[in-house]
Design a protein around this motif. Structure first.
Motif, PDB file in Angstrom:
ATOM      1  N   VAL A 162      66.080  48.995  45.152  1.00  0.00           N
ATOM      2  CA  VAL A 162      65.620  50.031  46.565  1.00  0.00           C
ATOM      3  C   VAL A 162      64.129  49.629  45.421  1.00  0.00           C
ATOM      4  N   LEU A 163      63.866  50.124  44.194  1.00  0.00           N
ATOM      5  CA  LEU A 163      62.748  50.375  43.566  1.00  0.00           C
ATOM      6  C   LEU A 163      62.108  48.520  44.052  1.00  0.00           C
ATOM      7  N   ALA A 164      62.559  47.773  43.132  1.00  0.00           N
ATOM      8  CA  ALA A 164      61.734  46.445  43.501  1.00  0.00           C
ATOM      9  C   ALA A 164      61.432  46.053  44.438  1.00  0.00           C
ATOM     10  N   ARG A 165      62.641  46.570  45.358  1.00  0.00           N
ATOM     11  CA  ARG A 165      61.595  46.078  46.506  1.00  0.00           C
ATOM     12  C   ARG A 165      60.195  46.996  46.931  1.00  0.00           C
ATOM     13  N   LEU A 166      60.560  48.114  46.948  1.00  0.00           N
ATOM     14  CA  LEU A 166      59.168  49.060  47.323  1.00  0.00           C
ATOM     15  C   LEU A 166      58.291  48.390  46.872  1.00  0.00           C
ATOM     16  N   ARG A 167      58.515  48.535  44.886  1.00  0.00           N
ATOM     17  CA  ARG A 167      56.594  47.870  44.680  1.00  0.00           C
ATOM     18  C   ARG A 167      56.728  46.663  45.073  1.00  0.00           C
ATOM     19  N   ARG A 168      57.300  45.191  45.695  1.00  0.00           N
ATOM     20  CA  ARG A 168      57.470  44.020  46.637  1.00  0.00           C
ATOM     21  C   ARG A 168      56.638  44.405  48.100  1.00  0.00           C
ATOM     22  N   GLU A 169      56.852  45.377  48.808  1.00  0.00           N
ATOM     23  CA  GLU A 169      56.470  45.525  49.789  1.00  0.00           C
ATOM     24  C   GLU A 169      55.300  46.274  49.886  1.00  0.00           C
ATOM     25  N   PHE A 170      55.240  46.963  48.861  1.00  0.00           N
ATOM     26  CA  PHE A 170      54.022  48.514  49.162  1.00  0.00           C
ATOM     27  C   PHE A 170      52.953  46.865  48.147  1.00  0.00           C
ATOM     28  N   ARG A 171      53.086  47.088  47.331  1.00  0.00           N
ATOM     29  CA  ARG A 171      51.922  45.876  45.661  1.00  0.00           C
ATOM     30  C   ARG A 171      50.903  45.004  46.908  1.00  0.00           C
ATOM     31  N   MET A 172      52.156  44.175  47.428  1.00  0.00           N
ATOM     32  CA  MET A 172      51.422  42.156  48.239  1.00  0.00           C
ATOM     33  C   MET A 172      50.129  42.885  49.801  1.00  0.00           C
ATOM     34  N   PRO A 173      51.171  44.008  50.431  1.00  0.00           N
ATOM     35  CA  PRO A 173      49.595  44.440  51.270  1.00  0.00           C
ATOM     36  C   PRO A 173      48.683  45.047  50.657  1.00  0.00           C
ATOM     37  N   LEU A 174      48.982  45.923  49.842  1.00  0.00           N
ATOM     38  CA  LEU A 174      47.674  45.982  49.414  1.00  0.00           C
ATOM     39  C   LEU A 174      46.907  45.358  48.586  1.00  0.00           C
ATOM     40  N   ASN A 175      47.345  44.792  47.882  1.00  0.00           N
ATOM     41  CA  ASN A 175      47.214  43.921  46.769  1.00  0.00           C
ATOM     42  C   ASN A 175      46.129  42.666  47.654  1.00  0.00           C
ATOM     43  N   SER A 176      46.142  42.653  48.923  1.00  0.00           N
ATOM     44  CA  SER A 176      45.688  41.736  50.048  1.00  0.00           C
ATOM     45  C   SER A 176      44.343  41.953  50.300  1.00  0.00           C
ATOM     46  N   MET A 177      44.853  43.379  50.688  1.00  0.00           N
ATOM     47  CA  MET A 177      43.952  44.088  51.388  1.00  0.00           C
ATOM     48  C   MET A 177      42.887  44.098  50.376  1.00  0.00           C
ATOM     49  N   LEU A 178      43.092  44.356  49.087  1.00  0.00           N
ATOM     50  CA  LEU A 178      42.028  45.157  48.135  1.00  0.00           C
ATOM     51  C   LEU A 178      41.056  43.681  48.221  1.00  0.00           C
ATOM     52  N   GLY A 179      41.698  42.887  47.912  1.00  0.00           N
ATOM     53  CA  GLY A 179      41.383  41.121  48.047  1.00  0.00           C
ATOM     54  C   GLY A 179      40.348  40.804  48.627  1.00  0.00           C
ATOM     55  N   PHE A 180      41.208  41.059  50.399  1.00  0.00           N
ATOM     56  CA  PHE A 180      39.660  40.749  51.359  1.00  0.00           C
ATOM     57  C   PHE A 180      38.323  42.397  51.639  1.00  0.00           C
ATOM     58  N   ALA A 181      39.025  42.747  50.753  1.00  0.00           N
ATOM     59  CA  ALA A 181      37.464  44.112  50.381  1.00  0.00           C
ATOM     60  C   ALA A 181      36.806  43.602  49.550  1.00  0.00           C
ATOM     61  N   GLN A 182      37.124  42.775  48.359  1.00  0.00           N
ATOM     62  CA  GLN A 182      36.246  42.495  47.123  1.00  0.00           C
ATOM     63  C   GLN A 182      35.497  41.239  47.824  1.00  0.00           C
ATOM     64  N   LEU A 183      36.058  40.321  48.558  1.00  0.00           N
ATOM     65  CA  LEU A 183      35.305  39.364  49.439  1.00  0.00           C
ATOM     66  C   LEU A 183      33.950  40.146  50.354  1.00  0.00           C
ATOM     67  N   LEU A 184      34.526  41.099  50.863  1.00  0.00           N
ATOM     68  CA  LEU A 184      34.067  41.861  52.231  1.00  0.00           C
ATOM     69  C   LEU A 184      32.426  41.877  51.230  1.00  0.00           C
ATOM     70  N   ARG A 185      32.998  43.214  50.253  1.00  0.00           N
ATOM     71  CA  ARG A 185      31.618  43.224  49.383  1.00  0.00           C
ATOM     72  C   ARG A 185      30.830  42.132  48.624  1.00  0.00           C
ATOM     73  N   MET A 186      31.614  40.940  48.015  1.00  0.00           N
ATOM     74  CA  MET A 186      30.227  40.729  47.819  1.00  0.00           C
ATOM     75  C   MET A 186      29.432  40.072  48.810  1.00  0.00           C
ATOM     76  N   GLU A 187      29.900  39.866  50.023  1.00  0.00           N
ATOM     77  CA  GLU A 187      29.896  38.755  51.334  1.00  0.00           C
ATOM     78  C   GLU A 187      28.348  40.105  52.056  1.00  0.00           C
ATOM     79  N   ALA A 188      28.532  41.215  51.687  1.00  0.00           N
ATOM     80  CA  ALA A 188      27.487  42.462  52.131  1.00  0.00           C
ATOM     81  C   ALA A 188      26.585  42.402  51.239  1.00  0.00           C
ATOM     82  N   THR A 189      26.631  41.691  49.823  1.00  0.00           N
ATOM     83  CA  THR A 189      26.242  42.460  48.675  1.00  0.00           C
ATOM     84  C   THR A 189      24.980  40.763  48.885  1.00  0.00           C
ATOM     85  N   GLN A 190      25.365  39.566  48.601  1.00  0.00           N
ATOM     86  CA  GLN A 190      24.717  38.671  49.002  1.00  0.00           C
ATOM     87  C   GLN A 190      23.672  38.695  50.248  1.00  0.00           C
TER      88      GLN A 190
END
Length: 331
Positions: free
Chosen positions: A150-178
């Motif tokens: 259960v913990l392994a599944r929770l780790r996967r199910e929570f971390r994957m969307p959060l990492n995707s959101m952070l990656g997208f936010a990083q791209l947005l920040r780079m575009e805003a800076t440029q």
């Protein structure tokens, strides 16, 4: 040629039964006790005088004895059949419960009439306890595997969307800076920082639930704080002595403590109303640690995260205290 052996002497058979280490009980056809051996007396605490003329079950069985097993044994004996391998919980004369495995054989005379029952009883108390312990361990292991799954599944199910959101936010920040949108880039950077804090909190919660064992080693507090704090949260230099304060801590757990404290709005190293994290320092075994300050209302709605912070600190052998006033011995 078939050899004819003479029948064994009855006295010899009696001596064999007396000397054997296995408990033996003889009842008449109606089930009343007529003889027991010394092994039975040692096992049960009852002598022949206690049981003579009484049915063994009346003296030995207790409220915890399985009535289904008793009924099954009684039915076979009434039908003149033998009983093999039945396990019964008995109570000794001094009140000690013990388990026996019963083998009961009918004894018949030359005319085939039932005259007695011969009951051989083996004490299996230890074997039963060991079997029950193995069963408990197997069930605990199964629950542990399920919990980890259960913990392994929770780790996967929570971390994957959060990492995707952070990656997208990083791209947005780079575009805003440029694109010269400094204000927008700063807002996105705050969003990224909040996402990282959320990941840190998630990791801390899952590690606590997983029972992750702390691996303690010397850690310089000043270095740990400055390496995990954002630039705007950097500490004022406390002086050369404080910069060398070393504690025994798990670097991963200590990083989570500092990060989780940040999600609680705790500010390191400032006097006033605050939290104090104390850890064991070497070689003096004295206590030193981190001081955080906060607004009085900050922690009122954060009991779960504060408990998690306390558990992380406890896992490293430390303590978490809420106090008022300054403490010069802490960073």
């Amino acid at each position: 040629m078939k050899v004819q052996w003479p029948p064994l002497d009855a006295d010899l058979l009696s001596q064999v039964a007396l000397q054997t280490h296995t408990a033996v009980v003889v009842t008449d056809a109606a089930g009343y006790t007529v003889w027991v051996n010394a092994a039975f007396e040692r096992m049960s605490g009852y002598t022949l005088e206690h049981l003579r003329g009484r049915k063994p079950g009346e003296m030995l069985q207790c409220a915890a004895t399985d009535p289904a097993v008793v009924s099954r044994i009684s039915a076979r004996l009434h039908q003149g059949q033998s009983v093999t391998g039945e396990e019964v919980l008995n109570l000794s004369r001094d009140g000690r419960p013990y388990w026996v495995r019963l083998d009961i054989s009918p004894i018949r005379n030359a005319q085939g009439d039932l005259t007695h029952h011969l009951s051989v009883q083996s004490d299996i108390t230890r074997q039963r306890a060991e079997a029950e312990q193995r069963q408990v361990q197997a069930e605990d292991a199964l629950r542990e595997r399920e919990r980890r799954d259960v913990l392994a599944r929770l780790r996967r199910e929570f971390r994957m969307p959060l990492n995707s959101m952070l990656g997208f936010a990083q791209l947005l920040r780079m575009e805003a800076t440029q694109g010269g949108m400094a204000s927008m880039a700063q807002r996105i950077e705050h969003l990224e920082a909040a996402g990282v804090q959320l990941l840190e909190m998630l990791d801390a919660m899952l590690a606590a639930a997983d029972g992750e064992r702390a691996i303690l080693q010397p850690v310089v507090l000043w270095d740990a704080l400055n390496s995990h704090l954002p630039s705007e949260g950097a500490l004022a230099d406390p002086g050369p002595q404080a910069r060398q304060d070393t504690v025994w801590a798990d670097p991963v757990l200590l990083r989570r403590v500092i990060s989780l404290a940040g999600t609680l709005g705790l500010t390191p190293g400032r006097p006033g109303v605050g939290c104090r994290v104390s850890l064991v320092a070497e070689p003096e075994r004295r206590r030193t640690g981190l001081r955080f300050s906060y607004a009085r209302a900050t922690l009122a709605s954060q009991a779960m995260r504060l408990d998690l912070l306390r558990q992380l600190v406890n896992d490293m052998g430390g303590t978490l205290e809420v106090h008022e006033g300054d403490d010069a011995s802490l960073l």
